[in-house]
Design an enzyme around this catalytic site. Structure first.
Site: not given
Ligand code: EPU
Length: 419
Positions: A22-23, A115, A120, A306, A398
């Protein structure tokens, strides 16, 4: 709204095939906006999140065709505004910002709200776009990024909680069409980031260093169509391995990349399970009484956030004291209250869960709160006495392709009913 009923007590055995990630699929589908030419993506999992992404692409002007797992996207035209009605259902919609900025030099996307797993923010994504020369404006619930021209830059994307996965994806997707060289320091190293970089390189991008903390992107003037196979979903595979650990007599996940699952197999071995590794498959086997464990979630290659909820379910029935610390999303513990309703003994100390394993959980009506928490409740139900009734199953849909059917194939007594 559907519910899943898990009648606990059956042993799982056998093998299942893991779906595409998915990701990986979400940003790769978004990346098809970077070219006018058709792109063909194989092994796109049939999930509500991937379907939302296809709807968004459609709304942005792309033609989308889907034949089982293969999706063809032709973004001959791309308009740059993704409104609230289209993007609100999925936070990952934010990953259309980078490709739209790259291609149209402007993008307006409704801001993702908070969320259940935490705040996030997307500040790091925006910091990256600004470094490439874009202006950022937040108004009316939307974020607008625009630039007459994007220029390569050196950008550090490491935040308070480590690197950002979708932030790295977004900045990479904008930078491929910037003039000059972009260096992303503090890049996320997740296999899904590498998969996106592979796809972009097939489209004619020049990206080096994916999978390391430093990525170098040489901007090109345009990209072309490409064909790509999505990598196997390591979190789906991990979830089934934990299901096998909780209630299995030998569960094999096929069509996986075992290298992507090292942190998970190491954790399961640490609990005492036997892991058999082949080129594209992993088997988890019982091996005496499971042992408690200490785990800390970390960016890849560390233990993935995850998989935290699913491990929490396993350790809840593992005799002894286990400790889980959540370093990525410190509030991602919605499953704990529900597991406690099934008899789990968990004490929260900030972002740390101290789990005293019990011999047996008991089935209960429980509420799914997010994707992985929901999966954890289903897994807990496999070993619980009686029936566990998991409501709000749309969270599971999802991100897991036919979770109930695959568990049933392995011998679980599980059914989906309409509430
Ligand atoms: N963060 C910030 N600022 C930003 C972006 C992120 O402070 O601009 C923080 C977040 O709040 C968190 C950390 O950085 O504390 C890591 O977040 P990340 O940005 O890596 O998360 P994401 O890219 O939004 C993806 C996956 C998530 C997974 C995370 C961490 C997708 C679509 N989603 O989210 O997947 O938990 O990376 O590995 O790729 C899931 O599949 O259930 C899921 C939530």
């Amino acid at each position: 709204m559907d519910k899943i009923l898990v009648h606990g007590g059956n042993s799982l055995a056998g093998s299942i095939k893991i779906s595409g990630s998915k990701n990986s699929a979400l940003p790769i589908l978004a990346a098809t906006l970077l070219t006018r030419e058709p792109c063909t993506i194989h092994r796109v999992p049939d999930l509500s999140d991937t379907n939302y992404m296809l709807q968004i692409l459609n709304h942005l002007g792309a033609q989308v065709e889907r034949a089982s797992g293969t999706v063809t996207v032709s973004a001959d035209k791309a308009q740059s505004v993704a409104p609230y009605e289209v993007v609100r259902k999925m936070r990952a919609s934010v990953c259309v910002l980078g490709p739209l900025l790259g291609r149209c030099k402007e993008a307006t996307v409704s801001l993702p709200g908070g969320c259940i797993i935490g705040d996030r923010p997307i500040d790091l994504h925006l910091k990256g776009f600004e470094a490439l020369g874009a202006a950022v404006r937040v108004e009316g619930g939307n974020v607008k990024v625009f630039a007459p021209k994007l220029n390569g830059a050196v950008i550090n994307l490491r935040g308070k909680f480590g690197p950002t996965v979708l932030g790295t994806d977004n900045v990479m997707m904008a930078a491929v069409l910037a003039e000059g060289t972009t260096v992303i320091e503090g890049a996320a190293q997740e296999p899904e980031v590498c998969d996106l970089a592979d796809f972009l390189n097939k489209m004619g991008a020049k990206i080096e260093g994916a999978g390391t903390r430093r990525m170098i992107i040489e901007g090109v003037s345009e990209l072309h169509g490409a064909e790509h196979d999505i990598i196997p979903d390591r979190i789906e595979a991990g979830t089934f391995l934990v299901a096998g650990a909780i209630a299995g007599k030998g569960v094999t996940v096929n069509r996986v990349n075992p290298d992507h699952l090292t942190a998970i197999t190491t954790a399961l071995s640490g609990c005492g399970f036997k892991i058999e590794t082949k080129k594209q498959s992993l088997t988890v086997l019982p091996n005496g009484a499971p042992k408690p464990l200490e785990i800390t979630t970390e960016p890849y290659p560390g233990f993935p956030t995850d998989m935290q909820a699913q491990m929490c379910a396993l350790l809840s029935t593992t005799e002894g004291i286990s400790v889980i610390t959540e370093n990525i999303f410190p509030q991602r513990y919605m499953h704990v209250a529900e597991l406690k309703r099934m008899g789990a003994q968990v004490q929260m100390e900030g972002a740390t869960a101290v789990i005293s394993g019990v011999e047996r959980l008991t089935g209960a009506p429980v509420m799914a709160s997010d994707l992985r928490a929901s999966a954890a409740l289903v897994l807990a139900g496999l070993k619980a006495e009686g029936t566990t009734e998991v409501s709000r199953v749309y969270h599971i849909d999802r991100g897991y392709e036919h979770l109930d059917e695959k568990l049933s194939e392995l011998g679980a007594n599980i059914e989906r009913v309409q509430a």
